[in-house]
Design a protein around this motif. Structure first.
Motif, PDB file in Angstrom:
ATOM      1  N   ILE A 196      11.762  13.335 -35.120  1.00  0.00           N
ATOM      2  CA  ILE A 196      11.604  11.916 -34.810  1.00  0.00           C
ATOM      3  C   ILE A 196      10.120  11.575 -34.836  1.00  0.00           C
ATOM      4  O   ILE A 196       9.279  12.382 -34.431  1.00  0.00           O
ATOM      5  CB  ILE A 196      12.223  11.570 -33.436  1.00  0.00           C
ATOM      6  CG1 ILE A 196      12.189  10.064 -33.194  1.00  0.00           C
ATOM      7  CG2 ILE A 196      11.532  12.336 -32.314  1.00  0.00           C
ATOM      8  CD1 ILE A 196      13.004   9.631 -31.996  1.00  0.00           C
ATOM      9  N   GLY A 197       9.813  10.389 -35.352  1.00  0.00           N
ATOM     10  CA  GLY A 197       8.414   9.993 -35.430  1.00  0.00           C
ATOM     11  C   GLY A 197       8.212   8.536 -35.075  1.00  0.00           C
ATOM     12  O   GLY A 197       9.075   7.690 -35.319  1.00  0.00           O
ATOM     13  N   ALA A 198       7.060   8.246 -34.498  1.00  0.00           N
ATOM     14  CA  ALA A 198       6.693   6.864 -34.242  1.00  0.00           C
ATOM     15  C   ALA A 198       6.416   6.144 -35.557  1.00  0.00           C
ATOM     16  O   ALA A 198       6.541   4.935 -35.664  1.00  0.00           O
ATOM     17  CB  ALA A 198       5.469   6.818 -33.336  1.00  0.00           C
ATOM     18  N   SER A 199       6.046   6.908 -36.570  1.00  0.00           N
ATOM     19  CA  SER A 199       5.843   6.404 -37.923  1.00  0.00           C
ATOM     20  C   SER A 199       5.971   7.601 -38.847  1.00  0.00           C
ATOM     21  O   SER A 199       6.237   8.717 -38.410  1.00  0.00           O
ATOM     22  CB  SER A 199       4.467   5.755 -38.070  1.00  0.00           C
ATOM     23  OG  SER A 199       3.444   6.738 -37.928  1.00  0.00           O
ATOM     24  N   GLU A 200       5.773   7.367 -40.148  1.00  0.00           N
ATOM     25  CA  GLU A 200       5.829   8.471 -41.097  1.00  0.00           C
ATOM     26  C   GLU A 200       4.659   9.432 -40.915  1.00  0.00           C
ATOM     27  O   GLU A 200       4.685  10.547 -41.416  1.00  0.00           O
ATOM     28  CB  GLU A 200       5.840   7.930 -42.526  1.00  0.00           C
ATOM     29  CG  GLU A 200       7.110   7.164 -42.877  1.00  0.00           C
ATOM     30  CD  GLU A 200       7.109   6.708 -44.313  1.00  0.00           C
ATOM     31  OE1 GLU A 200       6.053   6.858 -44.965  1.00  0.00           O
ATOM     32  OE2 GLU A 200       8.137   6.203 -44.792  1.00  0.00           O
ATOM     33  N   ARG A 201       3.624   9.002 -40.191  1.00  0.00           N
ATOM     34  CA  ARG A 201       2.421   9.818 -40.081  1.00  0.00           C
ATOM     35  C   ARG A 201       2.370  10.662 -38.811  1.00  0.00           C
ATOM     36  O   ARG A 201       1.494  11.501 -38.679  1.00  0.00           O
ATOM     37  CB  ARG A 201       1.188   8.920 -40.156  1.00  0.00           C
ATOM     38  CG  ARG A 201       1.106   8.157 -41.468  1.00  0.00           C
ATOM     39  CD  ARG A 201      -0.174   7.359 -41.575  1.00  0.00           C
ATOM     40  NE  ARG A 201      -0.268   6.671 -42.855  1.00  0.00           N
ATOM     41  CZ  ARG A 201      -1.313   5.946 -43.251  1.00  0.00           C
ATOM     42  NH1 ARG A 201      -2.353   5.811 -42.432  1.00  0.00           N
ATOM     43  NH2 ARG A 201      -1.320   5.359 -44.421  1.00  0.00           N
ATOM     44  N   GLU A 247       3.589  17.136 -35.812  1.00  0.00           N
ATOM     45  CA  GLU A 247       2.963  17.019 -37.128  1.00  0.00           C
ATOM     46  C   GLU A 247       2.247  15.674 -37.260  1.00  0.00           C
ATOM     47  O   GLU A 247       2.800  14.630 -36.915  1.00  0.00           O
ATOM     48  CB  GLU A 247       4.030  17.146 -38.214  1.00  0.00           C
ATOM     49  CG  GLU A 247       3.515  17.017 -39.627  1.00  0.00           C
ATOM     50  CD  GLU A 247       4.639  17.135 -40.641  1.00  0.00           C
ATOM     51  OE1 GLU A 247       4.944  16.115 -41.300  1.00  0.00           O
ATOM     52  OE2 GLU A 247       5.227  18.228 -40.756  1.00  0.00           O
ATOM     53  N   ARG A 248       1.016  15.700 -37.764  1.00  0.00           N
ATOM     54  CA  ARG A 248       0.212  14.492 -37.982  1.00  0.00           C
ATOM     55  C   ARG A 248      -0.224  14.463 -39.436  1.00  0.00           C
ATOM     56  O   ARG A 248      -0.800  15.434 -39.947  1.00  0.00           O
ATOM     57  CB  ARG A 248      -1.025  14.496 -37.082  1.00  0.00           C
ATOM     58  CG  ARG A 248      -1.956  13.310 -37.293  1.00  0.00           C
ATOM     59  CD  ARG A 248      -1.381  12.049 -36.677  1.00  0.00           C
ATOM     60  NE  ARG A 248      -2.383  10.989 -36.591  1.00  0.00           N
ATOM     61  CZ  ARG A 248      -2.590  10.052 -37.512  1.00  0.00           C
ATOM     62  NH1 ARG A 248      -1.853  10.051 -38.622  1.00  0.00           N
ATOM     63  NH2 ARG A 248      -3.512   9.131 -37.342  1.00  0.00           N
ATOM     64  N   THR A 249       0.087  13.367 -40.134  1.00  0.00           N
ATOM     65  CA  THR A 249      -0.249  13.210 -41.543  1.00  0.00           C
ATOM     66  C   THR A 249      -1.323  12.145 -41.703  1.00  0.00           C
ATOM     67  O   THR A 249      -1.195  11.035 -41.173  1.00  0.00           O
ATOM     68  CB  THR A 249       0.989  12.827 -42.364  1.00  0.00           C
ATOM     69  OG1 THR A 249       1.988  13.834 -42.221  1.00  0.00           O
ATOM     70  CG2 THR A 249       0.638  12.682 -43.834  1.00  0.00           C
ATOM     71  N   ILE A 250      -2.373  12.475 -42.442  1.00  0.00           N
ATOM     72  CA  ILE A 250      -3.480  11.555 -42.700  1.00  0.00           C
ATOM     73  C   ILE A 250      -3.615  11.400 -44.207  1.00  0.00           C
ATOM     74  O   ILE A 250      -3.846  12.384 -44.918  1.00  0.00           O
ATOM     75  CB  ILE A 250      -4.801  12.082 -42.104  1.00  0.00           C
ATOM     76  CG1 ILE A 250      -4.645  12.346 -40.602  1.00  0.00           C
ATOM     77  CG2 ILE A 250      -5.943  11.106 -42.370  1.00  0.00           C
ATOM     78  CD1 ILE A 250      -5.825  13.054 -39.985  1.00  0.00           C
ATOM     79  N   ARG A 251      -3.419  10.187 -44.707  1.00  0.00           N
ATOM     80  CA  ARG A 251      -3.573   9.918 -46.131  1.00  0.00           C
ATOM     81  C   ARG A 251      -5.004   9.469 -46.416  1.00  0.00           C
ATOM     82  O   ARG A 251      -5.574   8.652 -45.686  1.00  0.00           O
ATOM     83  CB  ARG A 251      -2.577   8.863 -46.594  1.00  0.00           C
ATOM     84  CG  ARG A 251      -1.131   9.353 -46.511  1.00  0.00           C
ATOM     85  CD  ARG A 251      -0.186   8.473 -47.296  1.00  0.00           C
ATOM     86  NE  ARG A 251       1.159   9.027 -47.292  1.00  0.00           N
ATOM     87  CZ  ARG A 251       1.618   9.911 -48.157  1.00  0.00           C
ATOM     88  NH1 ARG A 251       0.810  10.342 -49.120  1.00  0.00           N
ATOM     89  NH2 ARG A 251       2.847  10.358 -48.096  1.00  0.00           N
ATOM     90  N   LEU A 261      -3.714  14.996 -45.730  1.00  0.00           N
ATOM     91  CA  LEU A 261      -4.004  16.113 -44.842  1.00  0.00           C
ATOM     92  C   LEU A 261      -2.943  16.131 -43.747  1.00  0.00           C
ATOM     93  O   LEU A 261      -2.690  15.121 -43.099  1.00  0.00           O
ATOM     94  CB  LEU A 261      -5.395  15.970 -44.223  1.00  0.00           C
ATOM     95  CG  LEU A 261      -5.802  17.043 -43.201  1.00  0.00           C
ATOM     96  CD1 LEU A 261      -5.968  18.392 -43.887  1.00  0.00           C
ATOM     97  CD2 LEU A 261      -7.074  16.636 -42.483  1.00  0.00           C
ATOM     98  N   VAL A 262      -2.301  17.290 -43.571  1.00  0.00           N
ATOM     99  CA  VAL A 262      -1.238  17.444 -42.579  1.00  0.00           C
ATOM    100  C   VAL A 262      -1.673  18.498 -41.571  1.00  0.00           C
ATOM    101  O   VAL A 262      -2.060  19.612 -41.952  1.00  0.00           O
ATOM    102  CB  VAL A 262       0.094  17.860 -43.230  1.00  0.00           C
ATOM    103  CG1 VAL A 262       1.190  17.967 -42.181  1.00  0.00           C
ATOM    104  CG2 VAL A 262       0.489  16.861 -44.314  1.00  0.00           C
ATOM    105  N   VAL A 263      -1.644  18.145 -40.288  1.00  0.00           N
ATOM    106  CA  VAL A 263      -1.961  19.083 -39.212  1.00  0.00           C
ATOM    107  C   VAL A 263      -0.687  19.347 -38.425  1.00  0.00           C
ATOM    108  O   VAL A 263       0.002  18.412 -38.004  1.00  0.00           O
ATOM    109  CB  VAL A 263      -3.053  18.519 -38.280  1.00  0.00           C
ATOM    110  CG1 VAL A 263      -3.384  19.528 -37.180  1.00  0.00           C
ATOM    111  CG2 VAL A 263      -4.303  18.160 -39.079  1.00  0.00           C
ATOM    112  N   GLN A 264      -0.340  20.627 -38.244  1.00  0.00           N
ATOM    113  CA  GLN A 264       0.883  21.018 -37.556  1.00  0.00           C
ATOM    114  C   GLN A 264       0.560  21.977 -36.420  1.00  0.00           C
ATOM    115  O   GLN A 264      -0.284  22.864 -36.569  1.00  0.00           O
ATOM    116  CB  GLN A 264       1.860  21.694 -38.524  1.00  0.00           C
ATOM    117  CG  GLN A 264       2.354  20.784 -39.632  1.00  0.00           C
ATOM    118  CD  GLN A 264       3.169  21.521 -40.670  1.00  0.00           C
ATOM    119  OE1 GLN A 264       2.887  22.669 -41.001  1.00  0.00           O
ATOM    120  NE2 GLN A 264       4.195  20.868 -41.208  1.00  0.00           N
TER     121      GLN A 264
END
Length: 755
Positions: free
Chosen positions: A659-664, A705-709, A717-720
């Motif tokens: 589940i995510g607050a957004s895709e990122r 997981e945090r995704t930064i475009r 960039l994906v940080v897990q």
């Protein structure tokens, strides 16, 4: 007078040159290539039979193939409009800019049509509801380390871990033996004639396009099939790098890059071992020499010569080094070392005839393994030597062969039709062994080598009909196999052949969102090299009188799919009965040696429930499965009749939630659980002699997981970060292969372009 003609001649020559340049023909623009793939946006499965209309100066019409792929060669530069339509998906229109001489690759996700209870149901033609698939999109967004981590989330799949990160991972499908599961990479069988279960941790996940698990018995695969497809390259450049560290003392890294139809994938793992754990008595112990180092790689080349002809080639390999336990299941040994290398290469030529695709595949591979344990060693922190039984084992295996295939056109989705496919294959294998145990006391029964020549032919037919308001589909597969085993000095080689088959039926009402399916099939597993011709030693010996294991299975079930606005869900229910005759197990003789023997009959009965769902606005994905089974010895007149077969718990399953607050920003939760294994009631495995067993367990894994475009969105960039085994630090504890308990991990991924 003399200078005038010279000037005149020079002027005349210049005029002639200008005239020639002006009259030279204009160079035509270099044609370009458009290739792509259509995928279901919900399941990631290929969209078969979609109609594509290319409008513009190069107007064309084409249909996506059995892999959801399409190819348009010889395009002129400029803008074109691509219209995509399918009876089960929402239509799409894309405007594409074609550049001179440059290939363009696209991947399009098609949204399934939102259905009400009265809409027609769309039953997948090429894949039964009980067949499960993981695509590249799921692999890229996960923190899985290997193929074993990926498939453990699927219904009916039980993964056997051996000692934590970097350890072997083998699987059982619906109560089957791990050795019964066939693993194929790009259509080529990986299982060697030595009969070992495939270690799914040796296949580089970085280069995998998709994983399909067929859990039911079918010809050539007594326990089911794991189909692994490596990544296709059409031309769009890409690169990816990832690094992850975990506690205790483990690290993994992967890197990949591709351009102009060439893709390179590398993956490595390192685990220091020697971790602390709590044993069955509640005492803290230290694991000795559990280190593991792995490196795997894949180089893949793909080129399209015409609109219908394609050639692909790949070279892959893996290298691994680890400490004990070795193949003899000796106690943890400080200086023991096991080395293993595997290599594989293949070359495939494929041609699309319009009404089907024909291909020819040449393949070759090798495996080398050695294990050494000296007789005297030093315990860590001690000056006293410890005596062990010395061992020096070396094994080599080589194989090569050819497959010829033809896949007919896919069945249409909404009309009556039929299709067929065929396969012919030949495979040669050689197994060599040098075995020195207990100061060299060993007797070779085969002079160290065995040759096997195996051939098979397979024919598969499918038919679809509409009648009485229902859609009916049926598939029949027949297979003939023959093999020949021989070792030096043998005048009468072993040779045998058999016919197996499978019938699959599927039906669903044209008005409704559910379907039913059933199948019946059988398979034969040839006797492995190491069971029939193993070199005799003080530990074990072979049995040349073994018969092949023969498996029959009946299965059936239902599938339900519901798409109500943003909420999509699917439920599958499968029941199965599997019967294995001439089951091969290891037994102990009067001299204390283990030897393989046919013990009679084993039966497995079970139920598999799988559920998946998603809610798009909430970025919610959920799934889970539960398997209940009974796997017993059914040998007639045996004193062990009705005893449990080891390695098989009575129940197991998993739950995943993302589940995510957004895709990122996304959180992940996973639970896996299983009942007791290695029951002391069993007589079918030597591990139970000492009363060893695995208690029921439930393991909770957490991740964030945090995704930064970055840039124009093509780089991300994906940080897990996460924690595994949050609830059960004694997960799957076994004397010689304990797990490291709770682990913490942190990783990053840097991606550019699309692979």
């Amino acid at each position: 007078m003399s200078r005038f003609p010279a000037r005149s001649l020079a002027l005349l020559a210049l005029l002639l040159m200008l005239g020639r340049l002006q009259a030279a023909p204009t160079l035509a623009p270099t044609p370009a290539l458009l290739g792509g793939r259509l995928l279901d946006a919900t399941t990631g499965e290929p969209v078969i039979g979609a109609h594509l209309l290319l409008s513009g100066q190069d107007a064309r019409t084409l249909v996506s193939d059995a892999q959801g792929m399409f190819l348009v060669p010889n395009l002129q530069p400029g803008d074109v409009v691509l219209n995509i339509s399918h009876v089960a998906y929402e239509a799409q229109q894309r405007t594409l800019r074609i550049q001179e001489g440059q290939p363009l690759r696209i991947t399009l996700l098609l949204e399934p049509l939102v259905r009400s209870a009265t809409d027609p149901v769309e039953i997948r033609v090429e894949r039964a509801p009980s067949v499960h698939r993981i695509d590249a999109r799921e692999i890229d967004r996960s923190d899985w380390q290997d193929v074993g981590d990926a498939v453990r989330t699927l219904p009916g799949v039980l993964v056997y871990d051996e000692g934590g990160q970097g350890g072997r991972k083998t699987i059982s499908l619906r109560g089957s033996k791990p050795t019964h599961v066939r693993v194929r990479v790009d259509g080529v069988i990986v299982n060697n004639g030595d009969g070992e279960a495939v270690d799914l941790g040796q296949i580089p996940l970085e280069g995998v396009e998709s994983i399909e698990v067929h859990p039911s018995t079918q010809p050539g695969a007594p326990g089911g099939v794991v189909e692994i497809t490596t990544r296709h390259q059409v031309g769009t450049p890409f690169s990816r790098f990832s690094l992850e560290g975990s506690q205790p003392n483990a690290m993994s890294a992967s890197a990949s890059a591709g351009i102009a139809g060439i893709g390179l994938y590398l993956q490595g793992q390192r685990s220091e071992g020697d971790f602390r754990y709590v044993d069955e008595r509640g005492l803290e112990q230290r694991r000795i020499n559990n280190r593991r180092d792995k490196l795997s790689g894949l180089l893949r080349f793909e080129r399209t010569f015409t609109s219908a002809t394609r050639i692909t080639s790949s070279i892959s390999g893996s290298w691994g080094e680890q400490g004990s336990p070795g193949p003899l299941y000796q106690p943890p040994t400080p200086e023991a070392t096991q080395l293993e290398q595997r290599y594989r290469s293949d070359l495939t030529l494929e041609h699309n005839w319009g009404r089907g695709i024909s291909s020819a595949t040449l393949f070759a591979g090798a495996r080398n393994r050695s294990y050494r344990s000296p007789s005297q060693q030093q315990l860590p922190g001690s000056s006293e030597p410890v005596n062990h039984v010395p061992a020096d084992l070396k094994e080599e295996g080589r194989h090569a062969g050819i497959f010829l295939r033809h896949d007919g056109s896919p069945l249409p989705a909404d009309v009556n039709g039929a299709a067929w496919s065929s396969e012919l294959g030949s495979r040669w294998e050689r197994y060599e062994s040098i075995n020195q145990l207990s100061n060299g006391v060993a007797v070779s029964q085969t002079e160290g080598e065995v040759d096997r020549l195996a051939m098979h032919g397979e024919l598969y037919g499918r038919v679809q009909r509409f009648a009485l308001g229902w859609k009916w589909r049926a598939g029949v597969k027949a297979r003939y196999e023959r093999l020949r085993d021989q070792h030096p000095g043998e005048t009468d080689p072993f040779e045998d052949g058999w016919v197996t088959g499978r019938l699959h039926l599927q039906a669903g009402p044209r008005q409704g969102g559910w379907s039913m399916h059933s199948s019946v099939g059988n398979a034969v597993l040839p006797v492995p090299f190491t069971s029939r011709f193993l070199i005799e030693s003080m530990y074990s010996l072979g049995n040349p009188m073994l018969d092949p294991e023969r498996v029959e299975e009946f299965s059936g079930g239902m599938a339900l799919r519901s798409d109500l606005g943003p909420i999509r869900s699917a439920v599958t229910l499968d029941l199965y009965h599997r019967r294995t005759r001439d089951l091969i197990v290891w037994r102990r003789n009067f001299r204390g040696q283990y030897f393989p023997d046919n013990v009679g009959v084993a039966e497995a009965d079970g139920i598999v429930l799988g559920i998946t769902g998603s809610h798009t606005p909430w970025h919610l994905d959920a799934g889970g499965s539960f398997t209940w089974q009974q796997v017993h010895n059914r040998t007639h007149n045996s004193i062990y009749r009705d005893n449990w077969v080891p390695f098989q718990p009575a129940w197991y399953g998993n739950v995943q939630l993302g589940i995510g607050a957004s895709e990122r920003l996304r959180g992940n939760l996973a639970v896996r659980f299983a009942g007791r294994r290695y029951s002391t009631e069993s007589n079918l495995d030597p591990l139970t002699i000492s009363g060893g067993g695995l208690d029921p367990y439930g393991v909770l894994d957490l991740g964030l997981e945090r995704t930064i475009r970055m840039g124009n969105g093509s780089t991300r960039l994906v940080v897990q970060a996460g924690m595994d085994n949050a609830t059960d630090t004694r997960y799957e504890l076994l004397d010689r292969m304990p797990m490291p308990g709770r682990t913490y991990h942190l990783g990053i991924k840097l991606e550019r372009g699309h692979s």
